[in-house]
Design a protein around this motif. Structure first.
Motif, PDB file in Angstrom:
ATOM      1  N   LEU A 139       0.835  -1.201   0.000  1.00 18.26           N
ATOM      2  CA  LEU A 139       0.000   0.000   0.000  1.00 18.26           C
ATOM      3  C   LEU A 139       0.868   1.249   0.000  1.00 18.26           C
ATOM      4  N   CYS A 140       0.335   2.342  -0.538  1.00 18.24           N
ATOM      5  CA  CYS A 140       1.021   3.634  -0.499  1.00 18.24           C
ATOM      6  C   CYS A 140       1.148   4.081   0.959  1.00 18.24           C
ATOM      7  N   ALA A 141       2.355   4.433   1.379  1.00 20.07           N
ATOM      8  CA  ALA A 141       2.590   4.824   2.769  1.00 20.07           C
ATOM      9  C   ALA A 141       1.907   6.144   3.099  1.00 20.07           C
ATOM     10  N   GLN A 142       1.592   6.943   2.070  1.00 21.37           N
ATOM     11  CA  GLN A 142       1.007   8.261   2.310  1.00 21.37           C
ATOM     12  C   GLN A 142      -0.515   8.230   2.386  1.00 21.37           C
ATOM     13  N   CYS A 143      -1.160   7.481   1.453  1.00 20.87           N
ATOM     14  CA  CYS A 143      -2.625   7.522   1.420  1.00 20.87           C
ATOM     15  C   CYS A 143      -3.273   6.149   1.516  1.00 20.87           C
ATOM     16  N   GLY A 144      -2.480   5.067   1.528  1.00 21.68           N
ATOM     17  CA  GLY A 144      -3.058   3.738   1.683  1.00 21.68           C
ATOM     18  C   GLY A 144      -3.612   3.122   0.411  1.00 21.68           C
ATOM     19  N   ALA A 145      -3.396   3.757  -0.748  1.00 21.90           N
ATOM     20  CA  ALA A 145      -3.886   3.199  -2.011  1.00 21.90           C
ATOM     21  C   ALA A 145      -3.170   1.873  -2.301  1.00 21.90           C
ATOM     22  N   ASP A 146      -3.887   0.941  -2.933  1.00 27.18           N
ATOM     23  CA  ASP A 146      -3.310  -0.367  -3.269  1.00 27.18           C
ATOM     24  C   ASP A 146      -2.431  -0.228  -4.510  1.00 27.18           C
ATOM     25  N   GLU A 152       1.206   3.056 -11.201  1.00 26.90           N
ATOM     26  CA  GLU A 152       1.695   4.401 -11.529  1.00 26.90           C
ATOM     27  C   GLU A 152       1.488   5.384 -10.372  1.00 26.90           C
ATOM     28  N   HIS A 153       0.809   4.915  -9.338  1.00 23.08           N
ATOM     29  CA  HIS A 153       0.420   5.796  -8.235  1.00 23.08           C
ATOM     30  C   HIS A 153       1.629   6.506  -7.611  1.00 23.08           C
ATOM     31  N   HIS A 154       1.563   7.809  -7.493  1.00 29.65           N
ATOM     32  CA  HIS A 154       2.605   8.536  -6.756  1.00 29.65           C
ATOM     33  C   HIS A 154       2.031   9.879  -6.304  1.00 29.65           C
ATOM     34  N   HIS A 155       2.750  10.563  -5.457  1.00 29.20           N
ATOM     35  CA  HIS A 155       2.325  11.876  -4.977  1.00 29.20           C
ATOM     36  C   HIS A 155       3.355  12.907  -5.391  1.00 29.20           C
ATOM     37  N   GLU A 156       2.912  14.134  -5.632  1.00 29.10           N
ATOM     38  CA  GLU A 156       3.867  15.221  -5.875  1.00 29.10           C
ATOM     39  C   GLU A 156       4.658  15.398  -4.582  1.00 29.10           C
TER      40      GLU A 156
END
Ligand SMILES: [Zn+2]
Ligand SMILES: [Zn+2]
Length: 172
Positions: A139-146, A152-156
């Motif tokens: 999971l994304c450590a920032q928002c919990g997305a799978d 491609e999930h990432h954050h600015e």
């Protein structure tokens, strides 16, 4: 239905020194708490293979083999996981010898705690982390997305906190 053996009477085999016997038994294994999650063995009874040899000096050499299917959450993405663990464990019990040759699973009456041994052997066979598959992205450590569903999930990148401080300064 096979009979469940939570313990096994080694003495009942009446083996003489140097003799051995292979037994196909079934035992129950209690659910585990591991890494803060609960894992259950999906079968009420796990088929186990027990090799028993009588050593010289009235001891026992034991080998226990089984495959245990588990059920519980993946430690990375929390999706249900069903890993199977292969266990191959050995114990030696030599009454009257040093402490390292006393098995905690063999009682004074030569009663083998099969259920307790199977559970501990399975715990030792587990990896540091249980995952739904070896390459689970988690999971994304920032928002919990799978991240498995959205590679491609990432954050600015977060703005530099020093600039945020500057934003608080007011110029009249
Ligand atoms: Zn996963
Ligand atoms: Zn995210």
């Amino acid at each position: 239905m096979p009979q469940r053996s939570d313990s096994f009477d080694l003495g009942g085999l009446a083996l003489t020194s140097g003799e051995g016997r292979r037994l196909e038994l079934h035992t129950g294994i209690e659910p585990f708490d591991f890494g803060g999650q609960r894992y259950a063995v999906t079968r009420d009874m796990v088929p186990v293979r027990l090799d028993v040899s009588r050593t010289t000096g009235n001891g026992w050499a034991l080998r226990l083999r089984f495959a245990a299917p588990l059920e519980g959450p993946c430690m990375r993405c929390l999706a249900p996981a069903e890993p199977v663990f292969e266990v191959d464990a050995r114990e030696v019990h030599q009454p009257g010898a040093g402490e390292e040759l006393q098995s905690p699973y063999v009682g004074d009456d030569a009663e083998l705690d099969l259920r307790g041994w199977a559970r501990d052997a399975l715990a030792l066979a587990m990896p540091a982390q249980i995952a739904c598959r070896p390459d689970c992205a988690g999971l994304c450590a920032q928002c919990g997305a799978d991240l498995n569903e959205d590679p491609e999930h990432h954050h600015e990148p977060a703005p530099d906190p020093r600039w945020a401080k500057l934003g608080e300064i007011r110029f009249d």
